[in-house]
Design a protein around this motif. Structure first.
Motif, mmCIF file in Angstrom:
data_model
loop_
_atom_site.group_PDB
_atom_site.id
_atom_site.type_symbol
_atom_site.label_atom_id
_atom_site.label_comp_id
_atom_site.label_asym_id
_atom_site.label_seq_id
_atom_site.Cartn_x
_atom_site.Cartn_y
_atom_site.Cartn_z
ATOM 1 N N ARG A 96 34.334 32.283 44.921
ATOM 2 C CA ARG A 96 33.196 32.522 44.017
ATOM 3 C C ARG A 96 33.518 32.076 42.597
ATOM 4 O O ARG A 96 32.631 31.617 41.862
ATOM 5 C CB ARG A 96 32.827 33.994 44.027
ATOM 6 C CG ARG A 96 32.131 34.480 45.291
ATOM 7 C CD ARG A 96 31.941 35.989 45.238
ATOM 8 N NE ARG A 96 31.171 36.395 44.063
ATOM 9 C CZ ARG A 96 31.173 37.625 43.574
ATOM 10 N NH1 ARG A 96 31.941 38.558 44.127
ATOM 11 N NH2 ARG A 96 30.442 37.918 42.506
ATOM 12 N N GLU A 100 30.878 30.607 40.049
ATOM 13 C CA GLU A 100 30.284 31.660 39.238
ATOM 14 C C GLU A 100 31.152 31.932 38.017
ATOM 15 O O GLU A 100 32.325 31.577 37.972
ATOM 16 C CB GLU A 100 30.132 32.950 40.057
ATOM 17 C CG GLU A 100 29.227 32.809 41.275
ATOM 18 C CD GLU A 100 29.113 34.103 42.055
ATOM 19 O OE1 GLU A 100 29.132 35.183 41.422
ATOM 20 O OE2 GLU A 100 29.010 34.033 43.292
ATOM 21 N N SER A 101 30.589 32.585 37.037
ATOM 22 C CA SER A 101 31.345 32.916 35.835
ATOM 23 C C SER A 101 32.318 34.051 36.112
ATOM 24 O O SER A 101 32.114 34.860 37.024
ATOM 25 C CB SER A 101 30.401 33.331 34.704
ATOM 26 O OG SER A 101 29.799 34.583 34.991
ATOM 27 N N THR A 104 30.599 37.488 35.886
ATOM 28 C CA THR A 104 29.821 37.884 37.055
ATOM 29 C C THR A 104 30.710 38.462 38.147
ATOM 30 O O THR A 104 30.355 39.448 38.810
ATOM 31 C CB THR A 104 29.044 36.677 37.616
ATOM 32 O OG1 THR A 104 28.170 36.169 36.613
ATOM 33 C CG2 THR A 104 28.237 37.072 38.844
ATOM 34 N N VAL A 105 31.882 37.868 38.311
ATOM 35 C CA VAL A 105 32.793 38.301 39.372
ATOM 36 C C VAL A 105 33.546 39.567 38.987
ATOM 37 O O VAL A 105 33.752 40.464 39.812
ATOM 38 C CB VAL A 105 33.790 37.166 39.714
ATOM 39 C CG1 VAL A 105 34.811 37.637 40.740
ATOM 40 C CG2 VAL A 105 33.042 35.943 40.246
#
Length: 231
Positions: A96, A100-101, A104-105
């Motif tokens: 991820r 994704e940033s 976000t994770v």
């Protein structure tokens, strides 16, 4: 703990260490610590303390460099390798991070790392650490997740640890709960357990005073015991 020299290393890619551009293992991180001790000209065996992933590094360090350790402090960690589901979750997080940033994770992890007590009563502290985590390069987090997913299982070797050992756990830790840390301590013949009040997975951050007191008391007792044995 003013009477002790404390060395807090930045692992590869974390803190002020340079961004990591290639995969690493727990063994690599353990060897990095040995090189750091050599650079600092620390020749005597050290009190080795590891929190969470640091505990995985500590087990590798102890296995690879047993003569460099005098005492062991294991905080909110485990000796076993990941379950299949946990391994898949780590690898999924690593994937991820490619799309994704970091924010976000990482953000959903906050309430797993900190106790609800800390989230509600230490808002600024939790926010500061959230920002620190978000600033960590995505590659470093991804490599760390993969390294943890592939780490060795040391659970069958715990009864061979003869060093004075302290196991520390936050009373509200949901990731490595008190019961699990009690099992870890009971499997090590020389281990004692300290439960830190008002803390989750990160006792040194959430309740540093009680954590330092627990470690200081443990070390002071070891010094006193050694002195008595010599007299």
């Amino acid at each position: 703990m003013s009477q002790y020299l404390c060395i807090a290393p930045d692992l590869r890619g974390f803190g002020d260490a340079a961004m990591e551009e290639k995969p690493f293992s727990m063994a690599d991180l353990a060897d990095d610590l040995v090189r750091l001790l050599d650079e600092l000209q620390v020749r005597s065996p050290v009190v080795l303390a590891g929190l969470s992933m640091g505990g995985y590094v500590a087990f590798e360090f102890l296995a690879r460099h047993p003569d460099r350790v005098s005492h062991l402090v294991l905080m909110d960690t485990r000796a076993s390798s990941d379950t299949q589901q946990a391994r898949e979750n780590r690898l999924s997080m690593a994937d991820r991070l490619l799309v994704e940033s970091v924010e976000t994770v990482i953000s959903p992890m906050i309430e797993k790392l900190f106790s609800l007590v800390s989230v509600e009563s230490q808002v600024e502290l939790v926010s500061q650490w959230r920002e620190t985590m978000i600033r960590t390069p995505a590659s470093t987090i991804a490599f760390a997740q993969k390294a943890m997913a592939s780490r060795r299982d040391f659970s069958g070797l715990l009864d061979r640890i003869k060093l004075p050992t302290l196991c520390v756990v936050g009373e509200y830790d949901s990731l490595t709960p008190v019961a699990e840390m009690q099992q870890l301590a009971s499997a090590i013949p020389t281990a004692h357990l300290a439960i830190i009040r008002r803390a989750g997975h990160l006792p040194p951050i959430e309740n540093p005073d009680d954590t330092v007191d627990a470690i200081s008391t443990f070390l002071d007792e070891q010094v006193s015991s050694a002195a008595e044995s010599r007299s």
